[in-house]
Design a protein around this motif. Structure first.
Motif, PDB file in Angstrom:
ATOM      1  N   PRO A 403       0.910  -1.463   0.144  1.00 42.66           N
ATOM      2  CA  PRO A 403      -0.218   0.302   0.235  1.00 42.66           C
ATOM      3  C   PRO A 403       1.216   1.319  -0.077  1.00 42.66           C
ATOM      4  O   PRO A 403       0.540   2.378  -0.583  1.00 42.66           O
ATOM      5  CB  PRO A 403      -1.434  -0.218   1.257  1.00 42.66           C
ATOM      6  CG  PRO A 403      -0.395  -1.302   2.204  1.00 42.66           C
ATOM      7  CD  PRO A 403       0.172  -1.952   1.609  1.00 42.66           C
ATOM      8  N   GLY A 407       1.117   3.653  -2.962  1.00 44.36           N
ATOM      9  CA  GLY A 407       0.165   5.199  -2.534  1.00 44.36           C
ATOM     10  C   GLY A 407       1.260   6.036  -3.083  1.00 44.36           C
ATOM     11  O   GLY A 407       0.917   7.391  -3.130  1.00 44.36           O
ATOM     12  N   GLN A 412      -4.036  10.442  -5.774  1.00 46.10           N
ATOM     13  CA  GLN A 412      -5.277  10.079  -4.114  1.00 46.10           C
ATOM     14  C   GLN A 412      -5.753   8.420  -4.066  1.00 46.10           C
ATOM     15  O   GLN A 412      -5.567   7.740  -4.899  1.00 46.10           O
ATOM     16  CB  GLN A 412      -6.772  10.829  -4.586  1.00 46.10           C
ATOM     17  CG  GLN A 412      -6.997  11.645  -5.526  1.00 46.10           C
ATOM     18  CD  GLN A 412      -8.766  11.753  -5.224  1.00 46.10           C
ATOM     19  OE1 GLN A 412      -9.209  12.191  -4.085  1.00 46.10           O
ATOM     20  NE2 GLN A 412      -9.105  12.895  -6.472  1.00 46.10           N
ATOM     21  N   ARG A 413      -5.521   8.273  -3.099  1.00 48.64           N
ATOM     22  CA  ARG A 413      -5.137   7.089  -2.100  1.00 48.64           C
ATOM     23  C   ARG A 413      -6.972   6.370  -1.571  1.00 48.64           C
ATOM     24  O   ARG A 413      -7.290   6.524  -0.684  1.00 48.64           O
ATOM     25  CB  ARG A 413      -4.338   7.439  -1.079  1.00 48.64           C
ATOM     26  CG  ARG A 413      -3.162   7.218  -1.134  1.00 48.64           C
ATOM     27  CD  ARG A 413      -2.060   7.032  -0.463  1.00 48.64           C
ATOM     28  NE  ARG A 413      -0.452   7.371  -0.637  1.00 48.64           N
ATOM     29  CZ  ARG A 413       0.523   7.286   0.401  1.00 48.64           C
ATOM     30  NH1 ARG A 413      -0.137   6.956   1.960  1.00 48.64           N
ATOM     31  NH2 ARG A 413       1.239   7.830  -0.464  1.00 48.64           N
ATOM     32  N   ASN A 414      -7.507   5.741  -3.551  1.00 48.91           N
ATOM     33  CA  ASN A 414      -9.373   5.685  -2.997  1.00 48.91           C
ATOM     34  C   ASN A 414      -8.929   4.134  -3.261  1.00 48.91           C
ATOM     35  O   ASN A 414      -8.048   3.954  -4.820  1.00 48.91           O
ATOM     36  CB  ASN A 414      -9.710   6.861  -4.029  1.00 48.91           C
ATOM     37  CG  ASN A 414     -10.307   8.035  -3.445  1.00 48.91           C
ATOM     38  OD1 ASN A 414      -9.828   8.280  -1.826  1.00 48.91           O
ATOM     39  ND2 ASN A 414     -10.514   8.646  -4.023  1.00 48.91           N
ATOM     40  N   TRP A 427      -3.744  -1.369   4.210  1.00 41.21           N
ATOM     41  CA  TRP A 427      -4.948  -0.230   3.501  1.00 41.21           C
ATOM     42  C   TRP A 427      -4.763   1.130   3.746  1.00 41.21           C
ATOM     43  O   TRP A 427      -5.022   2.707   3.793  1.00 41.21           O
ATOM     44  CB  TRP A 427      -5.278  -0.508   2.193  1.00 41.21           C
ATOM     45  CG  TRP A 427      -4.867  -1.873   1.407  1.00 41.21           C
ATOM     46  CD1 TRP A 427      -4.948  -3.170   1.869  1.00 41.21           C
ATOM     47  CD2 TRP A 427      -3.949  -0.954   0.277  1.00 41.21           C
ATOM     48  NE1 TRP A 427      -4.119  -3.462   0.424  1.00 41.21           N
ATOM     49  CE2 TRP A 427      -3.956  -2.504  -0.488  1.00 41.21           C
ATOM     50  CE3 TRP A 427      -3.859   0.216  -0.513  1.00 41.21           C
ATOM     51  CZ2 TRP A 427      -3.043  -2.628  -0.956  1.00 41.21           C
ATOM     52  CZ3 TRP A 427      -3.291  -0.061  -1.774  1.00 41.21           C
ATOM     53  CH2 TRP A 427      -3.245  -1.192  -2.147  1.00 41.21           C
ATOM     54  N   TRP A 432      -4.893   4.925   2.903  1.00 44.52           N
ATOM     55  CA  TRP A 432      -6.358   4.669   1.725  1.00 44.52           C
ATOM     56  C   TRP A 432      -7.534   5.165   2.134  1.00 44.52           C
ATOM     57  O   TRP A 432      -8.018   4.190   3.431  1.00 44.52           O
ATOM     58  CB  TRP A 432      -5.557   3.754   0.992  1.00 44.52           C
ATOM     59  CG  TRP A 432      -4.733   3.507   0.178  1.00 44.52           C
ATOM     60  CD1 TRP A 432      -3.085   3.243   1.374  1.00 44.52           C
ATOM     61  CD2 TRP A 432      -4.601   3.643  -1.012  1.00 44.52           C
ATOM     62  NE1 TRP A 432      -2.862   3.020  -0.665  1.00 44.52           N
ATOM     63  CE2 TRP A 432      -3.171   3.409  -1.323  1.00 44.52           C
ATOM     64  CE3 TRP A 432      -5.552   3.899  -2.062  1.00 44.52           C
ATOM     65  CZ2 TRP A 432      -2.829   3.280  -2.967  1.00 44.52           C
ATOM     66  CZ3 TRP A 432      -4.681   3.488  -3.773  1.00 44.52           C
ATOM     67  CH2 TRP A 432      -3.607   3.545  -4.002  1.00 44.52           C
ATOM     68  N   TYR A 434     -10.691   2.894   1.849  1.00 45.83           N
ATOM     69  CA  TYR A 434     -10.889   1.790   1.533  1.00 45.83           C
ATOM     70  C   TYR A 434     -12.156   1.777   1.771  1.00 45.83           C
ATOM     71  O   TYR A 434     -12.745   1.107   2.498  1.00 45.83           O
ATOM     72  CB  TYR A 434      -9.821   0.646   2.106  1.00 45.83           C
ATOM     73  CG  TYR A 434     -10.631  -1.174   2.227  1.00 45.83           C
ATOM     74  CD1 TYR A 434      -9.256  -1.600   1.302  1.00 45.83           C
ATOM     75  CD2 TYR A 434     -11.649  -1.438   2.717  1.00 45.83           C
ATOM     76  CE1 TYR A 434      -9.620  -2.767   0.980  1.00 45.83           C
ATOM     77  CE2 TYR A 434     -11.254  -3.160   2.466  1.00 45.83           C
ATOM     78  CZ  TYR A 434     -10.304  -3.572   1.827  1.00 45.83           C
ATOM     79  OH  TYR A 434     -11.164  -4.830   1.366  1.00 45.83           O
TER      80      TYR A 434
END
Length: 440
Positions: A403, A407, A412-414, A427, A432, A434
């Motif tokens: 992760p 990242g 964007q951490r989606n 995550w 993130w 999640y």
């Protein structure tokens, strides 16, 4: 030991090519036939036109040995073989639930015309109940030799494990009408039977039903846990923990209780729909009416996965970049027929996102079906600069993603985990957002 018969395999698609190659591995001489000359030339050159682990190596080995060859000539096949396996496809009719038996009928009719000596014709295609009896009559009417007989031997191959499933199946089912047919098909599977593989000898109708009944049961189990995922989302429960808990019950078991995007491919969806159609023709449609719910639950998972992505993108895909990880309907395959992953990718694209698809094996297959999508050459290329990551086919390379590393590539951490195969806490700890089907 009984002298082994010489075998033919009619149809060299996924089932036929695998069966032909593996029967040589078991010690038989085999000739494969297809009406597609390009496919035959490819196989003669040692090239498999689809991805299946272990199969290309076996094909090359047996082409070189001279005990496996391929042709487009039915007369050559009839002269060579004692047992003929018919392995052609039975796709879903366009705009209908019913199976299209055009290829099966054509194969039987073309072969029958050349059967001048006693032989056993073995159907392996997945067909509606009643088909075998009709084809037995076709052989009796059209084969010059009136001692030609039919047996039905359904296949149970799992894509990604087809070689293992052919060489070491968990059971063999023989639908026959005579002792001669039973003994002949037994000699065609002698090495497999010798290992202790269970053999079920039955009538045509039961043999036909075994495959669709097994697929219907598996589809029902998958859709059951996905229905529970919908309930879990409404109650705040965790469907993965629920599956673990009920899976400890020996009557239920944990296999096929993985909630997620649902099933696809060239077998389960079309087989349960064909079963529904045939049951209607037989006047017993109420007996399998639940399969319509199974199908609908399965399709609903795709729409819900699209919604999860919307939740992470504040309600709109328009102007965003989305990485879709996976295009095949399952890992270790390049098959995109009725693929949930590709369905979701296309739906996201229609909503205005720029979609970057990456699959270790299925990019080319997917691009032929959905050329409007973008296909990345590597995992890193797919991830770079995206606003949302959607893991939709559970290849090991995706399950093993770090992760933190991932990242650093995205904008964007989606993340939408469409297969519930990642550890949410790992995550989320890496920053993130999640989401997964059936989990808080």
């Amino acid at each position: 030991m009984t002298q082994r018969p010489r075998l033919s395999v009619i149809g060299t698609g996924y089932l036929g090519a695998t069966h032909a190659v593996c029967m040589v591995e078991l010690g038989y001489d085999v000739i494969g036939l297809d009406v597609d000359e390009a496919k035959i030339e490819s196989l003669r050159a040692g090239k498999i036109p689809f991805f299946e682990p272990g199969l290309p190596e076996l094909l090359g080995k047996h082409i070189d040995s001279g005990r496996l060859r391929f042709t487009t000539d039915y007369a050559e096949v009839a002269e060579f073989a004692d047992v003929h396996f018919v392995c052609v496809g039975t796709p879903q009719k366009k705009g209908q639930y019913a199976a299209d038996l055009t290829y099966v009928d054509a194969a039987f009719r073309s072969l029958a015309a050349h059967l001048t000596r006693r032989a056993l014709v073995v159907g392996k295609s997945t067909v509606p109940a009643g088909t075998a009896a009709r084809l037995a009559k076709l052989l009796a009417d059209e084969a010059p030799n009136k001692e030609v007989e039919l047996a039905w031997n359904p296949e149970f191959l799992r894509e990604g494990f087809a070689v293992e499933d052919t060489l070491r199946p968990d059971r063999l089912v023989f639908g026959v009408r005579s002792e001669w047919a039973e003994q002949t098909i037994r000699t065609a599977f002698e090495p497999v039977i010798a290992t202790g593989t269970p053999v079920i000898v039955t009538d045509y109708a039961t043999a036909e039903l075994v495959k669709v009944a097994a697929n219907s049961f598996l589809a029902t189990k998958i859709s059951f846990i996905n229905a529970m995922a919908e309930v879990c989302e409404a109650t705040g429960a965790d469907v993965t923990q629920l599956a673990d808990a009920i899976g400890h019950d020996a009557r239920i078991g944990r296999r096929f209780l993985n909630a997620g995007l649902g099933f696809g491919g060239g077998c389960l969806p079309k087989d349960i729909r064909a079963f529904i159609a045939r049951a209607g023709e037989l006047g017993v449609d109420q007996a399998v009416s639940f399969l319509r719910d199974v199908d609908e639950i399965n399709l609903r998972r795709r729409a819900r996965t699209v919604e999860l992505g919307l939740d992470l993108l504040d309600g709109s895909y328009r102007g965003t970049k989305v990485a879709v990880l996976g295009a095949a309907f399952k890992p270790d395959s390049d098959d995109v027929r009725d693929s949930p992953a590709l369905d979701v990718a296309a739906a996201v694209g229609r909503r205005g996102a720029t979609v970057q698809v990456y699959d270790p094996e299925a990019n080319a297959s997917a691009a032929r079906v959905h050329p409007e999508l973008t296909y990345a050459a590597s995992l890193d290329d797919a991830l770079r600069g995206v606003d949302l990551v959607m893991l939709l086919t559970e290849w090991q390379v995706f399950r093993a993603m770090d992760p933190v590393t991932v990242g650093s590539l995205v904008a964007q951490r989606n993340l939408v985990d469409g297969r519930n195969v990642l550890v949410p806490s790992q995550w989320r700890d890496a920053g993130w957002h999640y989401r997964a089907l059936g989990r808080p």
